[in-house]
Motif scaffolding. Sequence first.
Motif, short mmCIF file in Angstrom:
data_model
loop_
_atom_site.label_atom_id
_atom_site.label_comp_id
_atom_site.label_asym_id
_atom_site.label_seq_id
_atom_site.Cartn_x
_atom_site.Cartn_y
_atom_site.Cartn_z
N ASP A 144 3.14 10.43 -5.32
CA ASP A 144 3.98 11.63 -5.30
C ASP A 144 3.65 12.50 -4.09
O ASP A 144 4.52 13.16 -3.54
N ASP A 145 2.39 12.49 -3.71
CA ASP A 145 1.92 13.30 -2.58
C ASP A 145 1.23 12.37 -1.59
O ASP A 145 0.02 12.14 -1.67
N ILE A 146 2.00 11.83 -0.66
CA ILE A 146 1.46 10.86 0.30
C ILE A 146 0.34 11.48 1.12
O ILE A 146 -0.73 10.89 1.27
N ARG A 147 0.57 12.67 1.62
CA ARG A 147 -0.45 13.34 2.45
C ARG A 147 -1.75 13.54 1.66
O ARG A 147 -2.84 13.29 2.15
N GLY A 148 -1.63 14.00 0.43
CA GLY A 148 -2.80 14.22 -0.42
C GLY A 148 -3.52 12.92 -0.76
O GLY A 148 -4.76 12.88 -0.78
N THR A 149 -2.75 11.88 -1.01
CA THR A 149 -3.34 10.58 -1.33
C THR A 149 -4.10 10.03 -0.14
O THR A 149 -5.24 9.54 -0.27
N LEU A 150 -3.51 10.14 1.05
CA LEU A 150 -4.21 9.69 2.26
C LEU A 150 -5.44 10.56 2.52
O LEU A 150 -6.48 10.06 2.94
N GLY A 151 -5.31 11.84 2.24
CA GLY A 151 -6.45 12.74 2.42
C GLY A 151 -7.62 12.35 1.54
O GLY A 151 -8.77 12.33 1.97
N LYS A 152 -7.31 12.02 0.31
CA LYS A 152 -8.36 11.68 -0.66
C LYS A 152 -8.97 10.30 -0.40
O LYS A 152 -10.19 10.13 -0.47
N LEU A 153 -8.14 9.31 -0.11
CA LEU A 153 -8.64 7.93 -0.02
C LEU A 153 -8.92 7.44 1.39
O LEU A 153 -9.55 6.40 1.56
N MET A 154 -8.47 8.18 2.41
CA MET A 154 -8.72 7.73 3.78
C MET A 154 -9.48 8.79 4.57
O MET A 154 -10.61 8.56 4.98
N TRP A 155 -8.88 9.96 4.74
CA TRP A 155 -9.49 10.98 5.60
C TRP A 155 -10.79 11.55 5.02
O TRP A 155 -11.69 11.92 5.78
N ALA A 156 -10.92 11.62 3.72
CA ALA A 156 -12.15 12.16 3.12
C ALA A 156 -13.36 11.30 3.48
O ALA A 156 -14.46 11.82 3.70
N ASN A 157 -13.16 9.99 3.56
CA ASN A 157 -14.27 9.11 3.95
C ASN A 157 -14.65 9.32 5.41
O ASN A 157 -15.83 9.31 5.75
N CYS A 158 -13.65 9.51 6.26
CA CYS A 158 -13.93 9.79 7.67
C CYS A 158 -14.76 11.07 7.78
O CYS A 158 -15.77 11.11 8.49
N LYS A 159 -14.33 12.09 7.08
CA LYS A 159 -15.02 13.38 7.12
C LYS A 159 -16.45 13.25 6.58
O LYS A 159 -17.39 13.81 7.15
N ALA A 160 -16.61 12.54 5.48
CA ALA A 160 -17.94 12.37 4.88
C ALA A 160 -18.90 11.70 5.87
O ALA A 160 -20.05 12.12 6.00
N CYS A 161 -18.42 10.69 6.54
CA CYS A 161 -19.26 9.98 7.50
C CYS A 161 -19.59 10.87 8.70
O CYS A 161 -20.74 10.97 9.11
N HIS A 162 -18.57 11.50 9.26
CA HIS A 162 -18.78 12.35 10.43
C HIS A 162 -19.73 13.50 10.14
O HIS A 162 -20.59 13.82 10.97
N SER A 163 -19.59 14.12 8.99
CA SER A 163 -20.40 15.30 8.70
C SER A 163 -21.86 14.96 8.44
O SER A 163 -22.73 15.80 8.67
N LYS A 164 -22.14 13.75 8.00
CA LYS A 164 -23.52 13.41 7.65
C LYS A 164 -24.19 12.45 8.63
O LYS A 164 -25.39 12.54 8.87
N TYR A 165 -23.43 11.54 9.18
CA TYR A 165 -24.03 10.44 9.93
C TYR A 165 -23.74 10.42 11.43
O TYR A 165 -24.20 9.54 12.12
N ARG A 166 -22.98 11.38 11.93
CA ARG A 166 -22.60 11.37 13.34
C ARG A 166 -23.02 12.68 14.01
O ARG A 166 -22.90 13.75 13.41
N LYS A 167 -23.49 12.56 15.25
CA LYS A 167 -23.86 13.76 16.00
C LYS A 167 -22.63 14.65 16.17
O LYS A 167 -21.53 14.16 16.40
#
Length: 155
Positions: free
Chosen positions: A130-153
């Motif tokens: 129903d919410d493509i943007r939200g679904t992508l945010g939760k299942l794709m972009w959230a993982n990118c953010k999690a990795c960048h915030s903890k594991y990348r300079k």
Amino acid sequence: MHNLLKHNKKIFGTIILSLIMVFSGSLANAELSVEDIIKSRKALFSKNYSTAKRVQSFSSNGDFDEAIELMKEMNENYITLLDLFPENSKEGFKTEALPIIWEEKDAFNALMQKSADNMIKLTSIIEDADDIRGTLGKLMWANCKACHSKYRKPH
């Protein structure tokens, strides 16, 4: 435009090298230089970022077949990345990886696996979301953010 073309050629070559390494055996047993390993993982992360932007665009436009193929590609890239952080690749060659990756290797690997798994999950639900943007945010972009915030300079 010329620099973009050169950059894309370089990334493509590195990705091909990474895929060859995966198909020919474990990196732990391969005789790759630390430089090749670091360049390979940087290229795959870069590729996944540009692919994620294309997934977002295709999905938003209702071009789900194209988006799903790209999601499968990202899944494979995340699986490949699991082998691109051996102990000897902590430093050098402009790596942006933080030492916490090796200190919390199981957690980092779990995040890479979760990212891979989420891409497959997306392939089965994106068309009916129903919410493509939200679904992508939760299942794709959230993982990118999690990795960048903890594991990348930070940049």
